[in-house]
Write a protein that holds these residues in place. Structure first.
Motif, PDB file in Angstrom:
ATOM      1  N   ALA A 159       0.855  -1.194   0.000  1.00  0.00           N
ATOM      2  CA  ALA A 159       0.000   0.000   0.000  1.00  0.00           C
ATOM      3  C   ALA A 159       0.884   1.235   0.000  1.00  0.00           C
ATOM      4  CB  ALA A 159      -0.885   0.001   1.240  1.00  0.00           C
ATOM      5  N   THR A 160       0.591   2.171  -0.888  1.00  0.00           N
ATOM      6  CA  THR A 160       1.430   3.377  -0.942  1.00  0.00           C
ATOM      7  C   THR A 160       1.299   4.206   0.327  1.00  0.00           C
ATOM      8  OG1 THR A 160       2.134   5.209  -2.343  1.00  0.00           O
ATOM      9  CG2 THR A 160      -0.254   4.899  -2.117  1.00  0.00           C
ATOM     10  N   ALA A 161       0.157   4.101   1.003  1.00  0.00           N
ATOM     11  CA  ALA A 161      -0.041   4.834   2.263  1.00  0.00           C
ATOM     12  C   ALA A 161       0.404   3.995   3.462  1.00  0.00           C
ATOM     13  CB  ALA A 161      -1.508   5.200   2.417  1.00  0.00           C
ATOM     14  N   GLY A 162       0.934   2.799   3.175  1.00  0.00           N
ATOM     15  CA  GLY A 162       1.197   1.812   4.226  1.00  0.00           C
ATOM     16  C   GLY A 162       2.374   2.122   5.130  1.00  0.00           C
ATOM     17  N   GLY A 163       2.759   1.134   5.842  1.00  0.00           N
ATOM     18  CA  GLY A 163       3.783   1.244   6.882  1.00  0.00           C
ATOM     19  C   GLY A 163       3.391   0.229   7.924  1.00  0.00           C
ATOM     20  N   GLY A 164       4.402  -0.321   8.582  1.00  0.00           N
ATOM     21  CA  GLY A 164       4.112  -1.314   9.610  1.00  0.00           C
ATOM     22  C   GLY A 164       3.384  -2.539   9.079  1.00  0.00           C
ATOM     23  N   ALA A 180      -5.259 -11.400  -3.234  1.00  0.00           N
ATOM     24  CA  ALA A 180      -4.358 -10.526  -2.468  1.00  0.00           C
ATOM     25  C   ALA A 180      -4.622  -9.066  -2.825  1.00  0.00           C
ATOM     26  CB  ALA A 180      -2.901 -10.895  -2.771  1.00  0.00           C
ATOM     27  N   TRP A 181      -4.789  -8.832  -4.119  1.00  0.00           N
ATOM     28  CA  TRP A 181      -5.084  -7.470  -4.614  1.00  0.00           C
ATOM     29  C   TRP A 181      -6.336  -6.908  -3.938  1.00  0.00           C
ATOM     30  CZ3 TRP A 181      -3.292  -3.563  -7.629  1.00  0.00           C
ATOM     31  CH2 TRP A 181      -4.218  -2.691  -8.217  1.00  0.00           C
ATOM     32  N   ASN A 182      -7.404  -7.688  -3.941  1.00  0.00           N
ATOM     33  CA  ASN A 182      -8.674  -7.222  -3.371  1.00  0.00           C
ATOM     34  C   ASN A 182      -8.575  -6.996  -1.859  1.00  0.00           C
ATOM     35  OD1 ASN A 182     -10.105  -7.119  -5.816  1.00  0.00           O
ATOM     36  ND2 ASN A 182     -10.529  -9.320  -5.724  1.00  0.00           N
ATOM     37  N   SER A 183      -7.963  -7.946  -1.161  1.00  0.00           N
ATOM     38  CA  SER A 183      -7.940  -7.813   0.305  1.00  0.00           C
ATOM     39  C   SER A 183      -6.971  -6.708   0.746  1.00  0.00           C
ATOM     40  CB  SER A 183      -7.620  -9.145   0.968  1.00  0.00           C
ATOM     41  OG  SER A 183      -6.251  -9.447   0.879  1.00  0.00           O
ATOM     42  N   ALA A 184      -5.844  -6.567   0.057  1.00  0.00           N
ATOM     43  CA  ALA A 184      -4.879  -5.520   0.425  1.00  0.00           C
ATOM     44  C   ALA A 184      -5.470  -4.136   0.184  1.00  0.00           C
ATOM     45  CB  ALA A 184      -3.581  -5.687  -0.361  1.00  0.00           C
ATOM     46  N   ARG A 185      -6.191  -4.018  -0.932  1.00  0.00           N
ATOM     47  CA  ARG A 185      -6.803  -2.715  -1.236  1.00  0.00           C
ATOM     48  C   ARG A 185      -7.881  -2.349  -0.229  1.00  0.00           C
ATOM     49  NH1 ARG A 185      -8.484  -1.679  -7.230  1.00  0.00           N
ATOM     50  NH2 ARG A 185      -9.046   0.270  -6.218  1.00  0.00           N
ATOM     51  N   ALA A 186      -8.697  -3.326   0.138  1.00  0.00           N
ATOM     52  CA  ALA A 186      -9.763  -3.074   1.117  1.00  0.00           C
ATOM     53  C   ALA A 186      -9.157  -2.682   2.463  1.00  0.00           C
ATOM     54  CB  ALA A 186     -10.642  -4.313   1.258  1.00  0.00           C
ATOM     55  N   GLU A 187      -8.106  -3.409   2.859  1.00  0.00           N
ATOM     56  CA  GLU A 187      -7.452  -3.147   4.142  1.00  0.00           C
ATOM     57  C   GLU A 187      -6.849  -1.737   4.159  1.00  0.00           C
ATOM     58  OE1 GLU A 187      -5.024  -6.420   5.593  1.00  0.00           O
ATOM     59  OE2 GLU A 187      -3.512  -4.978   6.262  1.00  0.00           O
ATOM     60  N   SER A 188      -6.226  -1.392   3.049  1.00  0.00           N
ATOM     61  CA  SER A 188      -5.563  -0.099   2.947  1.00  0.00           C
ATOM     62  C   SER A 188      -6.573   1.040   2.912  1.00  0.00           C
ATOM     63  CB  SER A 188      -4.695  -0.087   1.693  1.00  0.00           C
ATOM     64  OG  SER A 188      -4.044   1.134   1.584  1.00  0.00           O
ATOM     65  N   LYS A 189      -7.655   0.819   2.191  1.00  0.00           N
ATOM     66  CA  LYS A 189      -8.729   1.830   2.111  1.00  0.00           C
ATOM     67  C   LYS A 189      -9.294   2.093   3.505  1.00  0.00           C
ATOM     68  CE  LYS A 189     -11.553   4.443  -0.301  1.00  0.00           C
ATOM     69  NZ  LYS A 189     -11.068   5.491  -1.192  1.00  0.00           N
ATOM     70  N   ALA A 190      -9.527   1.006   4.250  1.00  0.00           N
ATOM     71  CA  ALA A 190     -10.104   1.134   5.592  1.00  0.00           C
ATOM     72  C   ALA A 190      -9.136   1.817   6.552  1.00  0.00           C
ATOM     73  CB  ALA A 190     -10.504  -0.237   6.122  1.00  0.00           C
ATOM     74  N   ALA A 191      -7.838   1.465   6.455  1.00  0.00           N
ATOM     75  CA  ALA A 191      -6.853   1.988   7.411  1.00  0.00           C
ATOM     76  C   ALA A 191      -6.413   3.406   7.065  1.00  0.00           C
ATOM     77  CB  ALA A 191      -5.647   1.063   7.478  1.00  0.00           C
ATOM     78  N   PHE A 192      -6.260   3.707   5.779  1.00  0.00           N
ATOM     79  CA  PHE A 192      -5.647   4.988   5.398  1.00  0.00           C
ATOM     80  C   PHE A 192      -6.537   5.856   4.511  1.00  0.00           C
ATOM     81  CE2 PHE A 192      -2.350   1.548   5.276  1.00  0.00           C
ATOM     82  CZ  PHE A 192      -1.744   1.820   6.484  1.00  0.00           C
ATOM     83  N   GLY A 193      -7.673   5.335   4.082  1.00  0.00           N
ATOM     84  CA  GLY A 193      -8.515   6.077   3.146  1.00  0.00           C
ATOM     85  C   GLY A 193      -7.861   6.242   1.789  1.00  0.00           C
ATOM     86  N   ASN A 194      -6.968   5.329   1.453  1.00  0.00           N
ATOM     87  CA  ASN A 194      -6.192   5.397   0.205  1.00  0.00           C
ATOM     88  C   ASN A 194      -5.903   3.951  -0.191  1.00  0.00           C
ATOM     89  OD1 ASN A 194      -3.993   5.405  -1.618  1.00  0.00           O
ATOM     90  ND2 ASN A 194      -2.957   7.101  -0.603  1.00  0.00           N
ATOM     91  N   ASP A 195      -6.250   3.561  -1.409  1.00  0.00           N
ATOM     92  CA  ASP A 195      -5.986   2.165  -1.797  1.00  0.00           C
ATOM     93  C   ASP A 195      -4.978   2.056  -2.944  1.00  0.00           C
ATOM     94  OD1 ASP A 195      -7.575   3.017  -3.843  1.00  0.00           O
ATOM     95  OD2 ASP A 195      -9.210   1.597  -3.505  1.00  0.00           O
ATOM     96  N   GLY A 196      -4.144   3.069  -3.101  1.00  0.00           N
ATOM     97  CA  GLY A 196      -3.066   3.011  -4.092  1.00  0.00           C
ATOM     98  C   GLY A 196      -2.092   1.886  -3.747  1.00  0.00           C
ATOM     99  N   MET A 197      -1.743   1.067  -4.762  1.00  0.00           N
ATOM    100  CA  MET A 197      -0.869  -0.099  -4.544  1.00  0.00           C
ATOM    101  C   MET A 197       0.336  -0.051  -5.475  1.00  0.00           C
ATOM    102  SD  MET A 197      -2.022  -2.388  -2.409  1.00  0.00           S
ATOM    103  CE  MET A 197      -3.207  -1.800  -1.233  1.00  0.00           C
ATOM    104  N   TYR A 198       1.469  -0.543  -4.983  1.00  0.00           N
ATOM    105  CA  TYR A 198       2.617  -0.734  -5.870  1.00  0.00           C
ATOM    106  C   TYR A 198       3.199  -2.115  -5.617  1.00  0.00           C
ATOM    107  CZ  TYR A 198       5.678   0.625  -1.947  1.00  0.00           C
ATOM    108  OH  TYR A 198       6.326   0.698  -0.737  1.00  0.00           O
ATOM    109  N   LEU A 199       4.067  -2.539  -6.500  1.00  0.00           N
ATOM    110  CA  LEU A 199       4.532  -3.918  -6.472  1.00  0.00           C
ATOM    111  C   LEU A 199       6.052  -3.977  -6.438  1.00  0.00           C
ATOM    112  CD1 LEU A 199       2.962  -6.638  -6.689  1.00  0.00           C
ATOM    113  CD2 LEU A 199       3.508  -6.636  -9.122  1.00  0.00           C
ATOM    114  N   GLU A 200       6.575  -4.977  -5.700  1.00  0.00           N
ATOM    115  CA  GLU A 200       8.023  -5.178  -5.642  1.00  0.00           C
ATOM    116  C   GLU A 200       8.335  -6.657  -5.701  1.00  0.00           C
ATOM    117  OE1 GLU A 200       9.442  -3.433  -1.997  1.00  0.00           O
ATOM    118  OE2 GLU A 200       9.580  -1.439  -2.908  1.00  0.00           O
TER     119      GLU A 200
END
Ligand code: MV4
Length: 447
Positions: A159-164, A180-200
């Motif tokens: 998550a681009t807004a992520g951390g920890g 993974a895409w769907n659950s990570a985005r939902a989690e990020s949206k809920a935690a940070f109000g932002n669901d931007g994702m990047y990949l490594e």
């Protein structure tokens, strides 16, 4: 120089900042919630202002109350410590608008570094080594799947807004990408109000090694060597040390230079930390930049014999730094003593401390706000002390830590002391043979 600093924090870091202010002849204002009315920062500061009830959102995170406290006490600067509002762009901006110096990063810097994909973009442009992956935010699921195939599995979706670790997913094969895409985005949206994702690309069994830096307002930068923070559990650091047992003079030079490149590219000002992942081959990759003083700044202070809070305050007031880098002269280890039960999934163990005995003697430092009879509140984090040992060699620092942990006695609450005692005796730890996966297999024995 500032005349009066308000400390927008609590616990050991509030005390730590007050101590340095006293040595610098700067007046201090403590702010506190009703739960902290009997705390040492309140007692040791020149003035203290109650800013609300125990809940952090109504006190230590309540910007209006903190600004009001600064106005009525005529503070000319605010030190946010770590956590709470230390990396809050809005707070930094409001301080500035009120003519109060925020001892930390500007709102723009916090935004730029807080957005991980944008921070990574800045670092790639500056040729700081980064993990191979997507160029910025993924457009959609198909873009993510295509990029994953290109960089090859396993991959980390972040998550681009992520951390920890929030909004982060390790994906081993293509068929698992969509879930993974769907659950990570939902989690990020809920935690940070932002669901931007990047990949490594997934880096296996990395070490977490970070570089302390300082940058002044005139474009001078220096690095102050590394801290190895690989002993973590669920993204909570338990032990930090410097130098890293994995470090070589060549790697330190390269990582120090990369950290300075990062600071220059970001036009950074103040003390900060550049975090890297380091793999088995000693290749290293930029992870993120922290624009605050960190919990583990203490061990760096011990090995370069230097007060980082003092430096932070001086830089914020316009002091120029020489730009010379610092080499570690000693070895330091920090054990975080938390009021948690290591035998019960590290569950928080708040409550009243009965008898409390701290270790002492040569090469021992304890940064703590607790005392006999102190009540640990369930409202805040569970760290009650940082126990730091300093010696000429890693072996001596470990021996000292074992001795100190034997002396440490905290009655009334469960602590992580038994964990630290066993860690110091662990063969892999003693041999410096560990990475961020260490705690996944560490087994605590009955005492
Ligand atoms: C990674 C990684 C492996 N490969 N990125 C965890 C929190 C966030 N700040 C970054 N994290 C990681 N990113 C790639 N490409 C492994 C971790 C990671 C980790 C990093 C540092 C310290 C402890 C960690 C524990 C698990 C995973």
């Amino acid at each position: 120089m500032f005349k009066k600093i308000l400390i927008a924090n609590r616990g050991e870091i509030a005390l730590r900042i007050i101590r340095t202010c006293k040595e610098m002849g700067i007046k201090t204002v403590a702010v506190y919630s009703t739960a902290d009315k009997d705390s040492l920062p309140v007692r040791f500061a020149d003035e203290a202002v109650c800013i609300g009830p125990p809940s952090s959102s109504e006190s230590y995170l309540k910007i209006s109350n903190i600004i009001a406290a600064a106005e009525i006490t005529n503070a000319d600067a605010i030190h946010p410590g770590y956590g709470f509002l230390s990396e809050n762009a809005k707070f930094s901006k409001i301080c500035e608008e009120h003519g109060i110096k925020f001892i930390g990063a500007s709102a723009e810097m916090i935004d730029k570094m807080g957005d991980k994909a944008s921070a990574k973009e800045t670092m790639l442009k500056a040729k700081v080594p980064c993990v191979p992956g997507s160029a910025g935010i993924l457009k959609n699921l198909a873009d993510g799947q295509k990029t994953a195939l290109k960089i090859k599995y396993p991959v980390m979706l972040k998550a681009t807004a992520g951390g920890g670790g929030k909004g982060m997913r390790l994906i081993w094969k293509e068929e698992n990408f969509e879930d993974a895409w769907n659950s990570a985005r939902a989690e990020s949206k809920a935690a940070f109000g932002n669901d931007g994702m990047y990949l490594e690309k997934f880096i296996q069994e990395p070490r977490h090694i970070e570089i302390q830096i300082a940058s002044d307002q005139y474009g001078n930068h220096c690095h102050m060597s590394e801290r190895d923070c690989s002993i973590q559990r669920r993204h909570q650091k338990l032990v930090e040390e410097t130098p890293s047992p994995f470090m070589t003079p060549d790697l330190r030079k390269k990582m120090g230079e990369a950290a300075i490149k990062a600071a220059k590219a970001a036009k950074y000002e103040g003390v900060g930390t550049v975090e890297f992942l380091v793999d088995k081959n000693r290749d290293f990759y930029f992870m993120e930049m922290n624009t605050r003083i960190q919990v583990e700044h203490t061990i760096t202070e011990e090995v370069i014999n230097f007060d980082l809070i003092r430096e932070q305050i001086k830089i914020a007031s316009g002091h120029k730094i020489s730009g010379k880098n610092y080499e570690p002269q000693m070895h330091a280890i920090q054990c975080r003593i938390n009021a948690e039960d290591p035998y019960n999934n590290y569950r928080p163990s708040p409550g009243k401390i009965g008898h409390y005995n701290e270790p002492g003697g040569h090469g021992i430092r304890i940064d703590s706000h607790v005392y006999s009879g102190y009540t640990i509140s369930p409202y805040y984090d569970s760290m009650i002390a940082k126990l730091i040992t300093v010696a000429q060699t890693r072996e001596e620092a470990i021996t000292k830590m074992e001795r100190a942990l034997e002396e440490y006695y905290v009655e009334g609450v469960k602590t992580t002391i038994p964990f630290h005692r066993q860690l110091m005796k662990n063969k892999d730890f003693r041999e410096g043979n560990f990475n961020t996966g260490f705690m996944d297999t560490f087994e605590l024995k009955p005492e």
